[in-house]
Scaffold this motif. Sequence first.
Motif, PDB file in Angstrom:
ATOM      1  N   PHE A   3      -1.856  -3.529  -7.347  1.00  0.00           N
ATOM      2  CA  PHE A   3      -2.754  -2.870  -6.172  1.00  0.00           C
ATOM      3  C   PHE A   3      -3.918  -2.247  -6.633  1.00  0.00           C
ATOM      4  O   PHE A   3      -3.812  -1.710  -8.118  1.00  0.00           O
ATOM      5  N   SER A   4      -4.281  -2.459  -6.206  1.00  0.00           N
ATOM      6  CA  SER A   4      -5.652  -1.423  -6.429  1.00  0.00           C
ATOM      7  C   SER A   4      -5.812  -0.582  -5.424  1.00  0.00           C
ATOM      8  O   SER A   4      -5.525  -0.127  -4.118  1.00  0.00           O
ATOM      9  N   HIS A  36      -1.296   7.650  -8.262  1.00  0.00           N
ATOM     10  CA  HIS A  36      -1.008   5.596  -8.620  1.00  0.00           C
ATOM     11  C   HIS A  36       0.037   5.549  -9.142  1.00  0.00           C
ATOM     12  O   HIS A  36       1.284   4.308  -8.883  1.00  0.00           O
ATOM     13  N   ASP A  37       0.259   6.581 -10.481  1.00  0.00           N
ATOM     14  CA  ASP A  37       1.354   6.028 -10.785  1.00  0.00           C
ATOM     15  C   ASP A  37       3.164   5.737  -9.611  1.00  0.00           C
ATOM     16  O   ASP A  37       3.430   5.354 -10.048  1.00  0.00           O
ATOM     17  N   GLU A  38       3.614   6.779  -8.895  1.00  0.00           N
ATOM     18  CA  GLU A  38       4.448   6.788  -8.016  1.00  0.00           C
ATOM     19  C   GLU A  38       3.844   5.955  -6.755  1.00  0.00           C
ATOM     20  O   GLU A  38       5.160   5.649  -6.352  1.00  0.00           O
ATOM     21  N   ILE A  39       2.798   5.221  -6.364  1.00  0.00           N
ATOM     22  CA  ILE A  39       2.954   4.777  -6.176  1.00  0.00           C
ATOM     23  C   ILE A  39       2.919   3.159  -5.809  1.00  0.00           C
ATOM     24  O   ILE A  39       4.006   2.015  -5.394  1.00  0.00           O
ATOM     25  N   ASN A  69      -4.104  -2.899   2.798  1.00  0.00           N
ATOM     26  CA  ASN A  69      -5.273  -4.275   3.189  1.00  0.00           C
ATOM     27  C   ASN A  69      -4.340  -5.166   2.415  1.00  0.00           C
ATOM     28  O   ASN A  69      -3.892  -5.194   0.892  1.00  0.00           O
ATOM     29  N   LEU A  70      -3.342  -5.456   3.056  1.00  0.00           N
ATOM     30  CA  LEU A  70      -2.586  -7.240   2.974  1.00  0.00           C
ATOM     31  C   LEU A  70      -3.611  -8.262   2.430  1.00  0.00           C
ATOM     32  O   LEU A  70      -4.775  -8.746   2.753  1.00  0.00           O
ATOM     33  N   ILE A  86      -4.759   1.146  -0.094  1.00  0.00           N
ATOM     34  CA  ILE A  86      -4.243   0.713  -1.090  1.00  0.00           C
ATOM     35  C   ILE A  86      -4.547  -0.826  -0.464  1.00  0.00           C
ATOM     36  O   ILE A  86      -4.517  -2.111   0.443  1.00  0.00           O
ATOM     37  N   THR A  87      -4.916  -1.910  -1.410  1.00  0.00           N
ATOM     38  CA  THR A  87      -5.478  -3.189  -2.004  1.00  0.00           C
ATOM     39  C   THR A  87      -4.405  -4.139  -2.809  1.00  0.00           C
ATOM     40  O   THR A  87      -4.001  -3.778  -3.820  1.00  0.00           O
TER      41      THR A  87
END
Length: 424
Positions: free
Chosen positions: A176-177, A160-163, A117-118, A191-192
């Motif tokens: 990001f969330s 989450h840590d890897e992203i 999500n941009l 992903i926001t």
Amino acid sequence: MRKAKTKTELISVSAKCFSAVVIALFSSLFFARPCYAEKLNVSGISKWLEPAVIRSLNAVWSEIPNEPGIDKEGTLILVASRLFTGYDVKIKNKIGGEPVVFFNVIDELITPEIKLNLPELRDYSLEWFQNDIEGLEKKIFDLIKDLPQSALTWADEALHDEIEKLINERLPGWDFSQQIYISQNATLINITFRPSSKMILAIKPSLYSHTLPVMIRSDLEAKLIPAFSPLIGVPVKWAENHKSEIEKFAREYLEERHSVENLRADVNINFSPDTVSNLEARVDSRDFMFQMWVSAYAGIEGRYPELGAFFGFRPEWKFHPEIYAELVLELEDFKLTHRWGGRVELFENFWAGIENQWPDNKYFFRLQYSPVKIRRPFALWRYSPELEVHEAALGYKIDEHMSIEIYYYSGGDDKLGLRGTWNL
């Protein structure tokens, strides 16, 4: 059809199967950082998951008593099978006396959907962001394509840590969330993006020039503010990462203005990202120089306000030689003094030359130091051997328009005074 369940609901159902001790051990999966050395080896799971899984297994392994009558390995398998849903856990051999834990996928693999999500960006900032995240969906997909769906209920923190590592490489300054939605036949990861706490709140343009009048420079500065509004609200670190693109955009934007294009001016840009970002632009014509000003005197008898104009032509030779004409009109009796001369720039902002002045029809030597930026001192000295007259000034540029100086002229009764100048 089975009703879709969120990650939280699935975790709640799984939790009913654990004892209080297992729940306590489960909480150490990704949050605890044990002080003992890692003892176990694992196989069959993604490399990025191994550190978190090994930490958890070590936490369990260290809590199981090493006593006769206790099946330590069987206990580890039982607990690990319940912790790591989606996998069948086995211990098949030992290396150096320590177990090697093997993970085999038992759930059906469901192809996940990744949605980015941009953030709310405009114009070139949106274009740069889209370029930065190109291929990011595939990178995230590659992380989880071999992960069973139910494993996302316990691997979300490690994911989450890897992203976060991927995003920090591409989008410094952006947070990001991550939301994971699970149903019977589908997996969706949202992903926001959002800017970090340190954002650009304002752009402060400053345009300097030896060759453009202040009125043109002020107009160009005013046009730069809305042109850079798409940068308002973006992270400072991300803007720093795109410093070259920002400077290129500013340079091309100014070069397209008629006042710059017609004068064939060179444009140099320096962008300094910060909460209030400075955008410095140096715009100088390769051929022409034009200045206008109004001056007034204090403390010198017989000197009246003046209106002045300076025109110069600059061939592209070494030392930046310049042929110029200067007109000075006294506003009391409208007496006109005009000068023709030539000068060279010996070093940056310092000129030396010779000129002839009418109606005296006498020549003057002229030295002048004039920095391009404001809030800087400047100096002027003129001397005519024929008239035996010295004229000198030492001043300070208060802002783009106004300067004040100590003025000396040896040809009058009151030789020393003040002169204020308003640059047009």
